[in-house]
Design a protein around this motif. Structure first.
Motif, PDB file in Angstrom:
ATOM      1  N   ILE A  89       0.809  -1.216   0.000  1.00 31.38           N
ATOM      2  CA  ILE A  89       0.000   0.000   0.000  1.00 31.38           C
ATOM      3  C   ILE A  89       0.842   1.266   0.000  1.00 31.38           C
ATOM      4  N   ARG A  90       2.018   1.245   0.598  1.00 35.41           N
ATOM      5  CA  ARG A  90       2.891   2.431   0.557  1.00 35.41           C
ATOM      6  C   ARG A  90       3.269   2.751  -0.880  1.00 35.41           C
ATOM      7  N   THR A  91       3.661   1.732  -1.629  1.00 37.44           N
ATOM      8  CA  THR A  91       4.028   1.935  -3.029  1.00 37.44           C
ATOM      9  C   THR A  91       2.814   2.416  -3.826  1.00 37.44           C
ATOM     10  N   SER A  92       1.670   1.794  -3.576  1.00 34.12           N
ATOM     11  CA  SER A  92       0.448   2.179  -4.282  1.00 34.12           C
ATOM     12  C   SER A  92       0.084   3.636  -4.007  1.00 34.12           C
ATOM     13  N   LEU A  93       0.111   4.016  -2.736  1.00 32.05           N
ATOM     14  CA  LEU A  93      -0.230   5.402  -2.385  1.00 32.05           C
ATOM     15  C   LEU A  93       0.797   6.384  -2.939  1.00 32.05           C
TER      16      LEU A  93
END
Length: 181
Positions: free
Chosen positions: A114-118
């Protein structure tokens, strides 16, 4: 199945409009709005993907937040399309036309943390914000202050969402490193 043998209007055509903006000026603004519309749909689909795939301790809050954001983006896209139509244009509607007009590129089909996605979302939002700034200036230089105002209102929302995503990406979290592994 349609019984109509020929199109009522050809894609890319611009008609005179009731807003009394000259056709050559309207055409430039419609092109910009169609690019913004295409970018909105790329962002919408990417946000929706992240909404579907978010996992982890902060799942629920991020899941709900991303839904709010993609719903705002969808509403903005509708407003952009309606403005292009009001100016005498034809808003892009097919996936091919939207893909061709988009100035941003979505991440691939893989699922990332999710960090990469955000981070990918906030990066795309930044690109869209820069494009909006250029299109606000274009519209206002051509005397279309209403389109400038529409884009101004939308940029405020995008900036607010980007700011909130940046907060999600901060190092401070209740989730410990050992809980994440």
């Amino acid at each position: 199945m349609s019984t109509q043998k020929s199109a009522r209007r050809a894609k890319g055509s611009v008609e005179e409009n009731a807003l009394r903006l000259e056709t050559d000026k309207a055409e430039q603004i419609i092109d910009a709005l169609n690019a913004d519309l295409a970018d909105a749909y790329v962002l919408y689909h990417q946000l929706h993907k992240h909404h579907w795939n978010v996992e982890g301790a902060e799942f629920h809050d991020i899941h709900v937040f991303l839904q709010e954001v993609y719903e705002d983006v969808e509403a903005a896209a509708d407003e952009l399309a309606e403005r292009a139509q009001a100016l005498g244009g034809i808003p892009h509607a097919s996936m091919d036309a939207l893909s061709e007009a988009a100035t941003v590129e979505a991440e691939d089909e893989d699922v990332y943390d999710i960090r990469t996605s955000l981070a990918n979302d906030v990066e795309m939002m930044g690109d869209i914000i820069e494009s909006y700034r250029q299109h606000i200036e274009l519209a206002e230089n051509l005397g279309d202050y209403a389109t400038g105002q529409i884009l101004r209102e939308q940029i405020e929302t995008i900036e607010e969402h980007a700011h909130h995503i940046a907060h999600y990406l901060e190092d401070d979290t209740l989730v410990t490193e050992s809980a994440m592994n």
